[in-house]
Design an enzyme around this catalytic site. Structure first.
Site, mmCIF file in Angstrom:
data_model
loop_
_atom_site.group_PDB
_atom_site.id
_atom_site.type_symbol
_atom_site.label_atom_id
_atom_site.label_comp_id
_atom_site.label_asym_id
_atom_site.label_seq_id
_atom_site.Cartn_x
_atom_site.Cartn_y
_atom_site.Cartn_z
ATOM 1 N N LYS A 101 0.876 -1.251 0.078
ATOM 2 C CA LYS A 101 -0.111 0.003 0.007
ATOM 3 C C LYS A 101 0.967 1.413 0.059
ATOM 4 O O LYS A 101 2.086 1.178 0.332
ATOM 5 C CB LYS A 101 -0.816 0.149 1.256
ATOM 6 N N ASP A 128 -6.970 4.330 -4.752
ATOM 7 C CA ASP A 128 -7.898 4.035 -3.288
ATOM 8 C C ASP A 128 -8.397 5.461 -3.021
ATOM 9 O O ASP A 128 -8.671 6.180 -3.753
ATOM 10 C CB ASP A 128 -6.766 3.684 -2.016
HETATM 11 P P1 NDP Z 1 -13.095 7.600 -2.817
HETATM 12 O O1 NDP Z 1 -11.836 8.542 -2.655
HETATM 13 O O2 NDP Z 1 -13.393 7.498 -4.206
HETATM 14 O O3 NDP Z 1 -14.352 7.987 -1.793
HETATM 15 C C1 NDP Z 1 -14.249 8.031 -0.400
HETATM 16 C C2 NDP Z 1 -15.474 8.586 0.237
HETATM 17 O O4 NDP Z 1 -15.320 8.289 1.755
HETATM 18 C C3 NDP Z 1 -15.384 9.855 -0.022
HETATM 19 O O5 NDP Z 1 -16.990 9.960 0.099
HETATM 20 C C4 NDP Z 1 -15.202 10.536 1.075
HETATM 21 O O6 NDP Z 1 -15.585 11.655 1.434
HETATM 22 C C5 NDP Z 1 -15.253 9.816 2.229
HETATM 23 N N1 NDP Z 1 -14.283 9.908 3.217
HETATM 24 C C6 NDP Z 1 -12.805 9.582 2.978
HETATM 25 N N2 NDP Z 1 -12.385 9.816 4.136
HETATM 26 C C7 NDP Z 1 -13.212 10.038 4.891
HETATM 27 C C8 NDP Z 1 -13.173 10.274 6.495
HETATM 28 N N3 NDP Z 1 -11.990 10.560 7.045
HETATM 29 N N4 NDP Z 1 -14.215 10.403 7.137
HETATM 30 C C9 NDP Z 1 -15.608 10.687 6.614
HETATM 31 N N5 NDP Z 1 -15.607 10.202 5.277
HETATM 32 C C10 NDP Z 1 -14.672 10.091 4.755
HETATM 33 O O7 NDP Z 1 -12.472 6.294 -2.016
HETATM 34 P P2 NDP Z 1 -12.958 4.778 -2.624
HETATM 35 O O8 NDP Z 1 -14.340 4.791 -2.459
HETATM 36 O O9 NDP Z 1 -11.963 4.064 -3.572
HETATM 37 O O10 NDP Z 1 -12.487 4.145 -0.774
HETATM 38 C C11 NDP Z 1 -13.366 4.053 -0.171
HETATM 39 C C12 NDP Z 1 -12.984 2.994 0.961
HETATM 40 O O11 NDP Z 1 -12.977 1.644 0.358
HETATM 41 C C13 NDP Z 1 -11.430 3.103 1.602
HETATM 42 O O12 NDP Z 1 -11.548 2.437 3.051
HETATM 43 C C14 NDP Z 1 -10.662 2.221 0.602
HETATM 44 O O13 NDP Z 1 -9.564 1.917 1.515
HETATM 45 C C15 NDP Z 1 -11.967 1.172 0.497
HETATM 46 N N6 NDP Z 1 -11.312 0.407 -0.801
HETATM 47 C C16 NDP Z 1 -11.314 1.059 -1.872
HETATM 48 C C17 NDP Z 1 -11.177 -0.046 -3.076
HETATM 49 C C18 NDP Z 1 -11.073 0.641 -4.530
HETATM 50 O O14 NDP Z 1 -10.975 -0.286 -5.285
HETATM 51 N N7 NDP Z 1 -11.105 1.581 -4.835
HETATM 52 C C19 NDP Z 1 -10.750 -1.449 -2.872
HETATM 53 C C20 NDP Z 1 -10.916 -1.741 -1.682
HETATM 54 C C21 NDP Z 1 -11.230 -1.052 -0.459
HETATM 55 P P3 NDP Z 1 -14.892 13.261 1.226
HETATM 56 O O15 NDP Z 1 -15.021 13.453 -0.276
HETATM 57 O O16 NDP Z 1 -15.508 14.214 2.033
HETATM 58 O O17 NDP Z 1 -13.502 12.970 1.636
#
Ligand code: NDP
Length: 447
Positions: A126, A166
């Protein structure tokens, strides 16, 4: 006398005391894997878990770039190469101001088990940066990504380490990163996944994590002769994972009530249907707006500032935002409101106490390393297509994704079914992942 688990955790704490998220992820694995090691002579006394918690390599580097006003900015870049026993390091890059060694080590550690569960030959890693993409222009994002890759390129490669996206790293960022890698190496290889379709990407990769999370929920519900049709679903986040989890829920006949971002959540009692979801996708992916702007088009909905959506009554909860976003009190609220299934799209969104509350109530609960593995699995399929110089159709990739998620569910049943029949998905995922990596490490000797 200290238990084996306590003694192990004390040792890990001594070396990594400043890394709470990493310690949390290690504790969750140790609680289930150490009893298994103790019962199995081939693993006992070989310090395998101790070797697994130490990254093979952890890099930090300077990332300098110039913003639109001509100011020089300095960020910190990271890559944690955690374990390559079963394949090249593989895992996403996160760009978020909270990124630090603890967060990335927890993610890299979870990734080792997750990647093993997919049955594909991928080790765990990562990386990322404390860079905040929010509010930056496309040019600033490009300059940052180019600078980041101008160091990272030395440490990665299609047979060494293959990063993906991510939080904060989507198609736009992968494009800029890939462009600089290709220029510096003078070669076109599958060094990153999540690429655009015209330059080596795979169909279904953008959808895979969210879809996979819902496929896993479906498999869990099936063990209770239930399905998603007609169920109320609460989702956190509104990024890549949340959007496609919502899309799949709608396709399977469920009603999606909420989405969120770090400023709060929206609650639409009429349900977020396909048209409304398309509006959210445009708002988040193109306009890069805030989820509260949903109300500008759908004023009947509610925006609850500064809160997570777990207080909304539902049958199924899909945490898809970030780590530690669902606490014990939230878990109790979900249980009180009749929630029967939690499938994690995010990595480690539930705290350890929240997980224990779900398990005590014996509801269907899947940890992210099992339920969100569809993303990295499809990245693995992208790597395969790159090697073959061939593209599978959408249906072919989706079918493979479904089959991988179903196999992960089977592995959880094999290793996680308890005496009373309750499926402990945490135990199942941890032990199944551990066995695969540990066997490879044993075969390769002490390296
Ligand atoms: P994105 O950047 O596309 O979206 C992240 C979302 O989570 C946004 O809505 C963001 O809101 C919110 N968010 C991020 N940080 C926080 C926080 N500290 N508190 C509240 N809301 C938060 O990321 P992904 O959708 O790709 O990833 C989401 C999760 O899924 C993560 O945990 C990631 O590790 C996991 N994941 C992702 C994969 C992938 O293929 N993308 C694979 C496996 C797991 P805001 O815009 O306000 O920051």
């Amino acid at each position: 006398m200290k238990s084996n688990i306590e003694a192990f955790l004390d040792l890990v704490k001594e070396r990594n005391g400043q890394e709470p998220e990493f310690l949390q992820a290690v504790q969750e694995v140790a609680e289930t894997v150490i009893p298994y090691i103790v019962e199995h002579d081939i693993y006992y006394g070989r310090n395998i878990l101790l070797r697994m918690v130490e990254p093979e390599r952890a890099l930090t580097f300077r990332v300098c770039w110039v913003d639109d006003s001509g100011e020089i900015q300095v960020n910190r870049g990271y890559r944690i190469q955690m374990n390559s026993a079963i394949g090249p390091f593989k895992g996403g890059l996160r760009f978020h101001p909270t990124v630090n060694m603890s967060i990335l080590k927890f993610l890299a550690f979870e990734q080792v088990f997750k990647n093993a569960l997919t049955t594909l030959p991928m080790g765990g890693g990562k990386g990322g940066s404390d860079f905040d993409p929010k509010g930056k222009s496309d040019d600033e994002i490009m300059r940052f990504c180019h600078s980041f890759m101008s160091e990272l390129f030395r440490h990665i490669g299609p047979n060494t380490d293959v990063p993906a996206g991510d939080i904060g790293v989507g198609a736009r960022e992968i494009g800029f990163l890939f462009g600089m890698y290709k220029k510096l190496r003078n070669e076109f290889t599958g060094v990153l996944t999540g690429k655009g379709l015209s330059w080596g990407g795979s169909l279904i990769r953008p959808e895979a994590t969210g879809y996979g999370t819902v496929y896993f929920a479906e498999s869990m519900l099936k063990t209770k002769e239930e399905d998603l049709n007609g169920k109320d679903v609460v989702i956190s986040g509104s990024g890549n994972v949340a959007q496609y989890a919502a899309e799949k829920c709608l396709q399977l006949g469920a009603k999606v009530l909420t989405l969120s971002d770090s400023s709060g959540y929206i609650y639409d009692s009429e349900g977020i249907d396909a048209d409304k979801l398309a509006y959210v996708m445009n708002l988040k992916n193109v306009k890069r707006g805030r989820i509260s702007e949903y109300l500008e088009n759908y004023p009947h909905a509610k925006f609850v500032k500064g809160k997570t959506p777990w207080e909304v009554k539902c049958d199924i909860a899909l945490p898809c935002a970030t780590q530690n976003e669902l606490h014990e009190a939230d878990a109790k609220m979900l249980l009180k409101n009749g929630c029967i299934c939690v499938s994690e799209g995010a990595n480690m969104p539930s705290t350890i106490d929240a997980v224990h509350a779900f398990q005590k109530a014996k509801i269907l609960y899947a940890p992210g390393k099992a339920s969100n593995a569809g993303g990295v699995a499809t990245s693995g399929l992208e790597m395969t297509q790159n090697s073959l110089r061939f593209n599978w159709t959408r249906d072919e990739v989706d079918l493979k994704l479904k089959s991988i998620m179903s196999n992960i569910h089977d592995a959880c049943i094999e290793f996680g079914t308890e005496e009373d029949g309750y499926i402990n998905y945490v135990k199942g995922a941890n032990i199944a992942g551990f066995v695969k990596v540990a066997d490879a490490m044993l075969a390769q000797g002490i390296v």
